[in-house]
Motif scaffolding. Structure first.
Motif: not given
Length: 119
Positions: A14-16, A65-66, A82-84, A117-118
């Protein structure tokens, strides 16, 4: 017939970030629009992002936005940056393209690539 081949999926925290790429079997100048959908287990397939031949973009509310969609007319690809990333982004992501021939619309799909996404 148009073949679409996705690449770039995988496992990320997560966040990657991840970047998906969709390669078309013909010049994307011949395609009206390209896009990405996703489907998580038990859910319906939903729009992630799309881009027209003129470059206009459209995003699902949950990714605005992401995520950023782009198309490369030289490489004949449509990419999804793909961000965040969040755990709820976990799904199979499908590339899609629409082609109009003599007023008839044809929709093509790739086989999908898994994004996990972990937390």
């Amino acid at each position: 017939q148009v073949q679409l081949v996705e690449s770039g999926g995988g496992l990320v925290q997560a966040g990657g970030s991840l970047r998906l790429s969709c390669a078309a079997s013909l010049s994307i100048f011949n395609l009206n629009d390209m896009g990405w959908y996703r489907q998580a287990p038990g859910n319906q397939r939903e729009l992630v992002a799309s881009i027209s031949s003129g470059g206009s973009t459209n995003y699902g509310d949950s990714v605005k936005g992401r995520f950023t969609i782009s198309r490369d007319n030289v490489k004949n690809t449509a990419d999804l940056q793909m961000n965040s990333l969040k755990p709820e982004d976990t799904a199979v992501y499908y590339c899609t393209a629409r082609r109009s021939l003599s007023g008839v619309n044809f929709r093509y799909w790739g086989q999908g690539t898994q994004v996990t996404v972990s937390s």
